[in-house]
Design a protein around this motif. Structure first.
Motif, PDB file in Angstrom:
ATOM      1  N   THR A  35      -8.474  11.732  -0.611  1.00 22.52           N
ATOM      2  CA  THR A  35      -7.956  11.103   0.614  1.00 22.52           C
ATOM      3  C   THR A  35      -6.975   9.971   0.318  1.00 22.52           C
ATOM      4  OG1 THR A  35      -9.791   9.513   0.684  1.00 22.52           O
ATOM      5  CG2 THR A  35     -10.108  11.611   1.827  1.00 22.52           C
ATOM      6  N   GLU A  36      -6.599   9.833  -0.947  1.00 20.25           N
ATOM      7  CA  GLU A  36      -5.775   8.694  -1.394  1.00 20.25           C
ATOM      8  C   GLU A  36      -4.515   8.519  -0.557  1.00 20.25           C
ATOM      9  OE1 GLU A  36      -2.945   8.350  -5.146  1.00 20.25           O
ATOM     10  OE2 GLU A  36      -5.055   8.326  -5.738  1.00 20.25           O
ATOM     11  N   MET A  37      -3.756   9.599  -0.370  1.00 22.73           N
ATOM     12  CA  MET A  37      -2.484   9.513   0.351  1.00 22.73           C
ATOM     13  C   MET A  37      -2.710   9.060   1.798  1.00 22.73           C
ATOM     14  SD  MET A  37      -0.044  10.553  -1.792  1.00 22.73           S
ATOM     15  CE  MET A  37       1.301  11.231  -0.831  1.00 22.73           C
TER      16      MET A  37
ATOM     17  N   PRO B  41       3.721   7.456  -6.495  1.00 20.73           N
ATOM     18  CA  PRO B  41       3.356   8.282  -7.650  1.00 20.73           C
ATOM     19  C   PRO B  41       2.474   9.462  -7.270  1.00 20.73           C
ATOM     20  CG  PRO B  41       2.176   6.186  -7.701  1.00 20.73           C
ATOM     21  CD  PRO B  41       3.229   6.068  -6.648  1.00 20.73           C
ATOM     22  N   GLY B  42       1.563   9.262  -6.298  1.00 22.50           N
ATOM     23  CA  GLY B  42       0.707  10.362  -5.866  1.00 22.50           C
ATOM     24  C   GLY B  42       1.510  11.462  -5.199  1.00 22.50           C
ATOM     25  N   TYR B  43       2.557  11.081  -4.460  1.00 25.65           N
ATOM     26  CA  TYR B  43       3.400  12.056  -3.774  1.00 25.65           C
ATOM     27  C   TYR B  43       4.152  12.940  -4.759  1.00 25.65           C
ATOM     28  CZ  TYR B  43       7.097  13.926  -0.770  1.00 25.65           C
ATOM     29  OH  TYR B  43       7.962  14.767  -0.105  1.00 25.65           O
TER      30      TYR B  43
ATOM     31  N   ASP C 181      -4.124  14.074  -9.250  1.00 31.42           N
ATOM     32  CA  ASP C 181      -4.901  14.386 -10.450  1.00 31.42           C
ATOM     33  C   ASP C 181      -4.329  13.733 -11.704  1.00 31.42           C
ATOM     34  OD1 ASP C 181      -6.673  15.963  -9.020  1.00 31.42           O
ATOM     35  OD2 ASP C 181      -5.390  17.732  -9.190  1.00 31.42           O
ATOM     36  N   ALA C 182      -3.004  13.493 -11.704  1.00 31.67           N
ATOM     37  CA  ALA C 182      -2.340  12.960 -12.901  1.00 31.67           C
ATOM     38  C   ALA C 182      -2.467  11.437 -12.950  1.00 31.67           C
ATOM     39  CB  ALA C 182      -0.867  13.355 -12.894  1.00 31.67           C
ATOM     40  N   LEU C 183      -2.545  10.900 -14.173  1.00 29.83           N
ATOM     41  CA  LEU C 183      -2.558   9.442 -14.343  1.00 29.83           C
ATOM     42  C   LEU C 183      -1.160   8.885 -14.113  1.00 29.83           C
ATOM     43  CD1 LEU C 183      -4.803   9.096 -17.542  1.00 29.83           C
ATOM     44  CD2 LEU C 183      -5.474   8.777 -15.154  1.00 29.83           C
ATOM     45  N   VAL C 184      -1.081   7.692 -13.512  1.00 27.34           N
ATOM     46  CA  VAL C 184       0.218   7.118 -13.159  1.00 27.34           C
ATOM     47  C   VAL C 184       0.498   5.888 -14.007  1.00 27.34           C
ATOM     48  CG1 VAL C 184      -0.080   7.949 -10.801  1.00 27.34           C
ATOM     49  CG2 VAL C 184      -0.646   5.582 -11.334  1.00 27.34           C
ATOM     50  N   SER C 185       1.767   5.512 -14.058  1.00 27.36           N
ATOM     51  CA  SER C 185       2.172   4.336 -14.829  1.00 27.36           C
ATOM     52  C   SER C 185       1.544   3.069 -14.238  1.00 27.36           C
ATOM     53  CB  SER C 185       3.695   4.197 -14.826  1.00 27.36           C
ATOM     54  OG  SER C 185       4.089   2.928 -15.319  1.00 27.36           O
TER      55      SER C 185
ATOM     56  N   PHE D 173       0.830  -1.210   0.000  1.00 25.69           N
ATOM     57  CA  PHE D 173       0.000   0.000   0.000  1.00 25.69           C
ATOM     58  C   PHE D 173       0.864   1.261   0.000  1.00 25.69           C
ATOM     59  CE2 PHE D 173      -4.732  -0.380   1.272  1.00 25.69           C
ATOM     60  CZ  PHE D 173      -4.944  -1.272   0.234  1.00 25.69           C
ATOM     61  N   LEU D 174       1.996   1.208   0.689  1.00 25.58           N
ATOM     62  CA  LEU D 174       2.871   2.383   0.722  1.00 25.58           C
ATOM     63  C   LEU D 174       3.468   2.673  -0.650  1.00 25.58           C
ATOM     64  CD1 LEU D 174       4.759   2.036   4.146  1.00 25.58           C
ATOM     65  CD2 LEU D 174       2.637   3.248   3.610  1.00 25.58           C
ATOM     66  N   VAL D 175       3.677   1.620  -1.461  1.00 23.75           N
ATOM     67  CA  VAL D 175       4.201   1.799  -2.820  1.00 23.75           C
ATOM     68  C   VAL D 175       3.265   2.672  -3.652  1.00 23.75           C
ATOM     69  CG1 VAL D 175       4.443   0.531  -5.006  1.00 23.75           C
ATOM     70  CG2 VAL D 175       5.663  -0.244  -2.988  1.00 23.75           C
ATOM     71  N   ILE D 176       1.952   2.514  -3.448  1.00 24.21           N
ATOM     72  CA  ILE D 176       0.970   3.284  -4.206  1.00 24.21           C
ATOM     73  C   ILE D 176       1.020   4.770  -3.840  1.00 24.21           C
ATOM     74  CG2 ILE D 176      -1.518   3.538  -4.649  1.00 24.21           C
ATOM     75  CD1 ILE D 176      -0.407   1.143  -5.976  1.00 24.21           C
ATOM     76  N   LEU D 177       1.601   5.078  -2.678  1.00 29.66           N
ATOM     77  CA  LEU D 177       1.742   6.478  -2.273  1.00 29.66           C
ATOM     78  C   LEU D 177       2.734   7.243  -3.144  1.00 29.66           C
ATOM     79  CD1 LEU D 177       2.021   6.292   1.621  1.00 29.66           C
ATOM     80  CD2 LEU D 177       0.151   7.262   0.308  1.00 29.66           C
TER      81      LEU D 177
END
Length: 497
Positions: free
Chosen positions: A463-465, A388-390, A395-399, A382-386
């Motif tokens: 609230t994603e982060m 790209p958002g960080y 708002d941006a699409l991630v790989s 779950f921390l890995v998903i943080l």
């Protein structure tokens, strides 16, 4: 079932014919392959079907509600295994339970394949929940009945069977996701229905020749008086539920929200009652009571792990749909395809982990330590998903590679907890509750998904982060605490390693 009858069943089954295993393994391998194909194919697109707008072929439900319903769905599927096991033990026998379950699952997918209403969707849910509860636990039981307890091929047979599960789960999202993208959701559900139909065809055509008497005996049949009483109770319960629903739904007292809350309470309450009954039973010895106490933190760790892992079909599916760049390497990726990653990684890494434990022998970590590492891997996924958002914002699409990495890391945790947990459950179970303790192990996933139905309400792009950070961090902290407590838990296990 007496040892003599069991041995007659084993002796009646052809002992070779499918890669050196009983021919019945062919029947059960492909029955379970197609059942998992149908289930995971349906699951790969179900959450999208719920929250996509009607103009896009969906039901147009609120997104948060759809995520909660998806979690409750998974919880009910695991809870229903208790009823399915009881029906097989007392009324049908496992073979008939598998057949009836397959028919209900197929009908459930057919209901989804028919363009309809929310009511039709819930009819399909009921059929698939009951059908999976009948088929899923009992098909594994039939596998065990084909081998004598001392048959050296037994573990290898279950390994081949397990590969069938994951092969079906791997292929289904790729095929169903592609079809639903190219046409619509109902075509995808139709593919799932066809998959279950093929499983039933394999089962019916090869059952008599390959399975012999395996699965036909009823281990603890109801007496005529018990049968009459049971059917009366079931009939009264169904009528009562129908009347209550007819009164409460129009009155606004039975809503999506109240039903979700009810299942969440049951998901927590049922395993709690199981533990109390086992611990306080006069049939449980002092040594077994100690082992039950040792099992409680392992169970809680499993709930935490599955709470993260099972969000692969809810929150991470939503993340794949809304936050991920689906145009990648010159091709368009279906968000459903990500559901194939978990079984793919299990197929690749399960033999590696198994070989690693054999090589370590007595030097391998204890059961509690494996569980603690599992929680740390789950939290890290779950921390890995943080990340790209960080760096790029929410708002941006991630790989898509970030999702691939997250699914990979949580599989490492799954391989530390799932097979180890099954083994630990058989070792720590009180003798009088051996079968019920196995049901308890599967209730860890039911409890996790029941809790998820409440947790997913807090997820949104804004609230994603916080969401991923809080849950991931909590899992890692619990993993560290469990690691520290491991020697104490090991002591309560009274010689079990």
């Amino acid at each position: 079932m007496s040892n003599l009858n069991r041995q007659k069943i084993v002796d009646s089954v052809p002992q070779t014919g499918f890669f050196g295993h009983p021919k019945g393994l062919f029947t059960l391998f492909f029955t379970e392959f197609w059942e998992r194909f149908s289930y995971y194919g349906m699951r790969a697109i179900l959450v999208f079907y719920m929250y996509y707008e009607v103009s896009k072929g969906g039901l147009g439900l609120d997104e948060t509600l759809a995520l909660s319903i998806m979690s409750i769905y998974g919880s009910l599927v695991y809870m229903s295994g208790i009823i399915g096991g009881w029906l097989a033990d007392r009324i049908f026998g496992t073979s008939k339970a598998v057949f009836y379950g397959g028919i209900l699952i197929m009908l459930g997918h057919i209901a989804l394949a028919i363009p309809g209403s929310v009511a039709m969707f819930f009819v399909s849910m009921i059929l698939i929940v009951i059908g999976t509860g009948l088929l899923k636990p009992n098909v594994s039981t039939v596998v065990g009945e084909m081998y004598s307890e001392n048959d050296a091929r037994r573990d290898a047979g279950f390994t081949i069977f397990y590969m069938g599960i994951n092969a079906g789960a791997f292929l289904a999202p790729l095929i169903v996701g592609t079809v639903s993208n190219a046409y619509n959701f109902h075509y995808g559900f139709a593919i799932a229905a066809i998959g279950m139909f093929l499983g039933l065809v394999v089962f019916v055509l090869t059952k008599k020749k390959n399975l012999g008497l395996a699965g036909t005996a009823v281990p603890n049949p109801l007496s005529p008086s018990e049968k009459k009483k049971t059917f009366t109770i079931f009939g009264v319960a169904i009528v009562a539920i129908g009347i209550l629903s007819a009164i409460l739904i129009p009155a606004g007292l039975l809503t999506f929200e109240s039903f979700i809350n009810l299942v969440t309470i049951l998901g927590i309450l049922i395993p709690t009652v199981y533990f109390i009954v086992m611990y306080r039973s006069p049939k449980t010895t002092e040594v077994e009571r100690s082992r039950v106490l040792a099992y409680i933190p392992l169970f809680l760790a499993a709930v935490m792990f599955w709470a993260i892992q099972e969000q692969g079909s809810t929150i991470l599916a939503n993340y794949a749909d809304k936050r991920t760049q689906l145009e990648f390497a010159g091709m368009t990726i279906s968000p459903a395809w990500f559901q194939s990653l978990n079984p793919l990684f299990i197929i690749i890494f399960a033999p590696i982990f198994a070989g690693f434990w054999v090589k370590l022998g007595d030097r391998q970590p204890s059961i509690p330590k494996k569980f603690s590492f599992s929680l740390m891997f789950a939290g890290l996924s779950f921390l890995v998903i943080l990340i790209p958002g960080y760096f790029t914002g929410t708002d941006a699409l991630v790989s898509p590679l970030w999702l691939v990495l997250s699914y990979l890391i949580v599989v490492f945790g799954e391989l530390l907890i799932s097979p180890v947990g099954l083994s630990a459950t058989t070792k720590l179970a009180p003798a009088a509750f051996s079968a019920q303790t196995m049901s308890l192990w599967f209730l860890a996933s039911a409890a996790a998904q029941a809790i998820n139905a409440q947790i997913v309400k807090f997820y949104s792009p804004e609230t994603e982060m916080t969401y991923f950070g809080t849950i991931g961090g909590a899992s890692i902290i619990l993993g560290i605490i469990l690691f520290i407590m491991s020697p104490k838990i090991q002591g309560y296990m009274k010689g079990i390693k």
